[in-house]
Design an enzyme around this catalytic site. Structure first.
Site, PDB file in Angstrom:
ATOM      1  N   LYS A  28      29.411  48.178  51.095  1.00  0.00           N
ATOM      2  CA  LYS A  28      28.564  47.010  51.412  1.00  0.00           C
ATOM      3  C   LYS A  28      29.409  45.830  51.871  1.00  0.00           C
ATOM      4  O   LYS A  28      29.129  45.221  52.901  1.00  0.00           O
ATOM      5  CB  LYS A  28      27.763  46.631  50.160  1.00  0.00           C
ATOM      6  CG  LYS A  28      27.118  45.249  50.251  1.00  0.00           C
ATOM      7  CD  LYS A  28      26.338  44.885  48.997  1.00  0.00           C
ATOM      8  CE  LYS A  28      27.130  44.213  47.905  1.00  0.00           C
ATOM      9  NZ  LYS A  28      27.355  42.762  48.067  1.00  0.00           N
ATOM     10  N   ASN A  29      30.433  45.507  51.083  1.00  0.00           N
ATOM     11  CA  ASN A  29      31.175  44.277  51.358  1.00  0.00           C
ATOM     12  C   ASN A  29      32.141  44.393  52.535  1.00  0.00           C
ATOM     13  O   ASN A  29      32.749  43.408  52.926  1.00  0.00           O
ATOM     14  CB  ASN A  29      31.893  43.788  50.104  1.00  0.00           C
ATOM     15  CG  ASN A  29      30.904  43.165  49.126  1.00  0.00           C
ATOM     16  OD1 ASN A  29      29.772  42.842  49.505  1.00  0.00           O
ATOM     17  ND2 ASN A  29      31.304  43.010  47.873  1.00  0.00           N
ATOM     18  N   CYS A 123      23.806  36.310  44.586  1.00  0.00           N
ATOM     19  CA  CYS A 123      23.713  36.731  43.187  1.00  0.00           C
ATOM     20  C   CYS A 123      23.682  35.541  42.248  1.00  0.00           C
ATOM     21  O   CYS A 123      24.233  34.491  42.543  1.00  0.00           O
ATOM     22  CB  CYS A 123      24.956  37.513  42.820  1.00  0.00           C
ATOM     23  SG  CYS A 123      25.051  39.084  43.572  1.00  0.00           S
ATOM     24  N   ARG A 128      29.092  29.078  42.926  1.00  0.00           N
ATOM     25  CA  ARG A 128      29.858  29.717  43.995  1.00  0.00           C
ATOM     26  C   ARG A 128      30.064  28.707  45.108  1.00  0.00           C
ATOM     27  O   ARG A 128      29.331  28.668  46.084  1.00  0.00           O
ATOM     28  CB  ARG A 128      29.159  30.988  44.469  1.00  0.00           C
ATOM     29  CG  ARG A 128      29.107  32.008  43.341  1.00  0.00           C
ATOM     30  CD  ARG A 128      28.513  33.299  43.757  1.00  0.00           C
ATOM     31  NE  ARG A 128      29.411  34.097  44.568  1.00  0.00           N
ATOM     32  CZ  ARG A 128      29.095  35.295  45.026  1.00  0.00           C
ATOM     33  NH1 ARG A 128      27.934  35.807  44.744  1.00  0.00           N
ATOM     34  NH2 ARG A 128      29.944  35.975  45.763  1.00  0.00           N
ATOM     35  N   ASP A 317      33.573  43.185  40.236  1.00  0.00           N
ATOM     36  CA  ASP A 317      32.332  43.909  40.536  1.00  0.00           C
ATOM     37  C   ASP A 317      32.172  45.179  39.698  1.00  0.00           C
ATOM     38  O   ASP A 317      31.105  45.793  39.703  1.00  0.00           O
ATOM     39  CB  ASP A 317      32.271  44.273  42.031  1.00  0.00           C
ATOM     40  CG  ASP A 317      32.082  43.045  42.900  1.00  0.00           C
ATOM     41  OD1 ASP A 317      31.667  41.995  42.373  1.00  0.00           O
ATOM     42  OD2 ASP A 317      32.355  43.127  44.114  1.00  0.00           O
ATOM     43  N   ARG A 410      19.766  46.262  46.725  1.00  0.00           N
ATOM     44  CA  ARG A 410      20.571  45.393  47.576  1.00  0.00           C
ATOM     45  C   ARG A 410      21.918  46.050  47.874  1.00  0.00           C
ATOM     46  O   ARG A 410      22.475  45.853  48.954  1.00  0.00           O
ATOM     47  CB  ARG A 410      20.843  44.042  46.889  1.00  0.00           C
ATOM     48  CG  ARG A 410      19.715  43.040  46.988  1.00  0.00           C
ATOM     49  CD  ARG A 410      20.185  41.696  46.483  1.00  0.00           C
ATOM     50  NE  ARG A 410      21.498  41.394  47.039  1.00  0.00           N
ATOM     51  CZ  ARG A 410      22.452  40.672  46.425  1.00  0.00           C
ATOM     52  NH1 ARG A 410      22.208  40.149  45.241  1.00  0.00           N
ATOM     53  NH2 ARG A 410      23.608  40.450  46.996  1.00  0.00           N
TER      54      ARG A 410
HETATM   55  N1  EPU Z   1      35.717  29.918  45.460  1.00  0.00           N
HETATM   56  C1  EPU Z   1      35.857  28.546  45.518  1.00  0.00           C
HETATM   57  N2  EPU Z   1      35.586  27.919  46.686  1.00  0.00           N
HETATM   58  C2  EPU Z   1      35.195  28.585  47.797  1.00  0.00           C
HETATM   59  C3  EPU Z   1      35.058  29.988  47.745  1.00  0.00           C
HETATM   60  C4  EPU Z   1      35.341  30.625  46.548  1.00  0.00           C
HETATM   61  O1  EPU Z   1      36.189  27.916  44.529  1.00  0.00           O
HETATM   62  O2  EPU Z   1      34.968  27.934  48.825  1.00  0.00           O
HETATM   63  C5  EPU Z   1      35.966  30.600  44.184  1.00  0.00           C
HETATM   64  C6  EPU Z   1      34.709  31.256  43.633  1.00  0.00           C
HETATM   65  O3  EPU Z   1      33.894  30.352  42.958  1.00  0.00           O
HETATM   66  C7  EPU Z   1      35.258  32.318  42.732  1.00  0.00           C
HETATM   67  C8  EPU Z   1      36.541  32.708  43.434  1.00  0.00           C
HETATM   68  O4  EPU Z   1      36.815  31.696  44.400  1.00  0.00           O
HETATM   69  O5  EPU Z   1      35.565  31.790  41.496  1.00  0.00           O
HETATM   70  C9  EPU Z   1      36.547  34.048  44.096  1.00  0.00           C
HETATM   71  O6  EPU Z   1      35.477  34.177  44.928  1.00  0.00           O
HETATM   72  P1  EPU Z   1      35.592  34.854  46.344  1.00  0.00           P
HETATM   73  O7  EPU Z   1      35.387  33.766  47.353  1.00  0.00           O
HETATM   74  O8  EPU Z   1      36.790  35.711  46.469  1.00  0.00           O
HETATM   75  O9  EPU Z   1      34.305  35.747  46.273  1.00  0.00           O
HETATM   76  P2  EPU Z   1      33.339  35.954  47.457  1.00  0.00           P
HETATM   77  O10 EPU Z   1      34.148  36.093  48.695  1.00  0.00           O
HETATM   78  O11 EPU Z   1      32.235  34.979  47.404  1.00  0.00           O
HETATM   79  C10 EPU Z   1      33.365  38.568  47.432  1.00  0.00           C
HETATM   80  C11 EPU Z   1      32.330  39.627  47.264  1.00  0.00           C
HETATM   81  C12 EPU Z   1      31.835  39.635  45.831  1.00  0.00           C
HETATM   82  C13 EPU Z   1      33.030  39.898  44.916  1.00  0.00           C
HETATM   83  C14 EPU Z   1      34.112  38.841  45.165  1.00  0.00           C
HETATM   84  C15 EPU Z   1      35.375  39.075  44.371  1.00  0.00           C
HETATM   85  C16 EPU Z   1      31.267  39.722  49.435  1.00  0.00           C
HETATM   86  C17 EPU Z   1      30.061  39.465  50.251  1.00  0.00           C
HETATM   87  N3  EPU Z   1      31.212  39.366  48.171  1.00  0.00           N
HETATM   88  O12 EPU Z   1      32.716  37.351  47.110  1.00  0.00           O
HETATM   89  O13 EPU Z   1      30.918  40.691  45.728  1.00  0.00           O
HETATM   90  O14 EPU Z   1      32.620  39.846  43.585  1.00  0.00           O
HETATM   91  O15 EPU Z   1      34.459  38.825  46.556  1.00  0.00           O
HETATM   92  O16 EPU Z   1      35.923  40.311  44.673  1.00  0.00           O
HETATM   93  O17 EPU Z   1      32.252  40.260  49.910  1.00  0.00           O
HETATM   94  C18 EPU Z   1      29.042  41.825  44.913  1.00  0.00           C
HETATM   95  O18 EPU Z   1      29.170  42.623  45.848  1.00  0.00           O
HETATM   96  O19 EPU Z   1      28.290  42.039  43.924  1.00  0.00           O
HETATM   97  C19 EPU Z   1      29.792  40.587  44.928  1.00  0.00           C
HETATM   98  C20 EPU Z   1      29.458  39.513  44.229  1.00  0.00           C
END
Ligand code: EPU
Length: 439
Positions: A28-29, A123, A128, A317, A410
């Site tokens: 998915k991701n 989610c 976030r 995850d 999802r």
């Molecule tokens: N963060 C910030 N500021 C930002 C962006 C992120 O502080 O502008 C923080 C977040 O709050 C969090 C940390 O950075 O504490 C890590 O978040 P990250 O940005 O790496 O997560 P993401 O990119 O939003 C993706 C996956 C998630 C997965 C995480 C961690 C996608 C669409 N989503 O999220 O997947 O948990 O990386 O591996 O790729 C899921 O599939 O269920 C899911 C939530």
């Protein structure tokens, strides 16, 4: 798809009798980002091994809302053209519902020089923020206006400028966003402290297939030489296997498998989980793209502490399914969720099933086992905890009802069919029948 669908599961009550082979879907991701990256191509993009799940349908709708031509040419294949009718006007309604819609911001800003974005949804796993995205876009020359409902970004010259961007946190989607945006920027972009998740590498390889010049793929410093629109003429790209889905099947096998074979996966992406389960007493064999697992006797499962971490550490995850595992292991384990605050809230529901879990603070729980869980009615709060509840229902004594199946759909394709094939007693009810019955 109906919002009131639910799963009814008759649990195994501790028996270890699931048998057979289960094929892992495309990730998915990774697929979501490849679809978003289609906006950087001037011609048609063919994507294969795309999972048939709700989040992908939403991303397809989002692209269509901006004028892309999106054709589903097979169960797992899409043709996407972001041609002359394509604009940056994506549907606010859809993007509000899906956090991953944020990954379109980079490609659209890079292609059109302006984009308006609602605060992304997704989610229910705590705060976030998107500050890292906004900082990076500003560095690349965009002016960001934060409105009441949206972020409006524009670049005076119309084209982003290549810059050095240090991510204060190695965010997965921020790394992907800047990598995509940089392919159409003027000059060189260096992304430092970038995340290492394999989905990022998949995206980079897709972009390179289209002519992007990217170096440092798979490292924490990624460099992108900007250029014109990418082209995929005559080529197609197959999405990598979903390591989170594979990991969830592995945990299920470790708890209830007489012998389960997980195929079409990449064990190299799952080292942290495999090593953790081995240290907890689970025998696991890997061979090529296949993993074999059998559940050992309950008494030989040992507790292990878990600390979620960026890749290659233990994935956040897979934290929820792992907590189910720990309810069955002997001893006390500390589970430390370092990535997302609020991603342990689902453990309250597991207590209803009899699990011994103590919340220490929003980031840490203690799990004490072993406990024979009892079937209960639960509501899936997000896709990962939702699947964990399904696993809990499968190993429990008695029957469980899992509501809010949409959240599971999802991220997991036809999950009940694949679980039934392993011997799980699971049915989906609701939708049509309830609508007719006026329920
Ligand atoms: N963060 C910030 N500021 C930002 C962006 C992120 O502080 O502008 C923080 C977040 O709050 C969090 C940390 O950075 O504490 C890590 O978040 P990250 O940005 O790496 O997560 P993401 O990119 O939003 C993706 C996956 C998630 C997965 C995480 C961690 C996608 C669409 N989503 O999220 O997947 O948990 O990386 O591996 O790729 C899921 O599939 O269920 C899911 C939530």
């Amino acid at each position: 798809m109906y919002m009131n669908e639910r799963f009814i599961i008759n649990g195994l009550g501790g028996a270890r009798k699931l048998r057979g082979s289960v094929a892992v879907s495309g990730a998915k991701n990774a697929a979501l980002k490849l679809m978003a990256a289609s906006a950087l191509f001037g011609d048609e993009v063919v994507l294969k091994n795309v999972p048939d799940i709700e989040d992908i349908k939403k991303m397809a709708e989002l692209l269509v809302s901006a004028g892309a031509k999106v054709e589903k040419t097979g169960t797992h294949e899409y043709k996407i053209s972001c041609g002359k009718d394509f604009t940056s006007a994506i549907s606010t309604d859809i993007s509000k519902k899906m956090r991953a819609s944020i990954v379109l911001a980079g490609p659209l800003l890079a292609r059109f020089g302006a984009v308006s974005f609602p605060h992304p949804g997704g989610c229910v796993i705590g705060k976030r923020p998107i500050d890292i995205f906004l900082d990076g876009f500003e560095k690349m020359g965009a002016v960001v206006a934060v409105g009441e409902k949206s972020y409006d970004m524009s670049v005076a010259s119309g084209v982003l400028a290549g810059r050095e961007i240090f991510l204060k946190h190695p965010s997965v989607t921020a790394t992907e966003t800047f990598m995509m945006a940089a392919t159409l920027a003027h000059g060189t972009t260096t992304i430092k402290n970038s995340a290492l998740e394999p989905e990022i590498e998949d995206l980079a390889r897709f972009l390179v297939m289209g002519g992007a010049r990217i170096s440092g793929i798979g490292t924490t410093t990624i460099t992108v030489e900007g250029g014109g629109l990418l082209s995929a003429r005559g080529k197609s790209y197959s999405v990598m296997p979903d390591r989170i889905e594979a990991g969830s099947f592995l945990i299920l096998g470790a708890l209830a498998g007489e012998r389960i074979e997980i195929t079409h996966c990449n064990p190299a992406h799952m080292e942290s989980l495999i090593e953790t389960l081995r240290s907890a007493g689970v025998p696991i064999e890997t061979e090529g793209d296949t993993i074999r697992v059998s559940a050992p006797p309950l008494s030989s499962l040992r507790s292990v502490d878990i600390k979620t971490h960026e890749y290659p550490g233990f994935p956040t995850d897979i934290q929820a399914p792992m907590v189910i595992f720990l309810t069955q292991a002997t001893g006390e384990a500390l589970v430390f969720e370092t990535i997302f605050e609020g991603r342990l809230n689902y453990t309250e529901s597991l207590k209803k099933m009899g699990a011994h879990i103590t919340m220490m603070d929003p980031h840490r729980v203690l799990v004490k086992g072993p406990t024979l869980l009892e079937g209960k009615t639960l509501e899936s709060p997000d896709l990962r905890a939702g699947l964990a509840f399904v696993i809990a229902g499968i190993i429990a004594k008695g029957s469980s009802v899992i509501h809010n199946v949409y959240n599971i759909d999802r991220g997991y394709e036809g999950i009940e069919g694949r679980l039934s094939a392993l011997g799980v007693d699971i049915v989906r009810v609701g939708g049509d029948a309830d609508v007719l019955a006026g329920a």
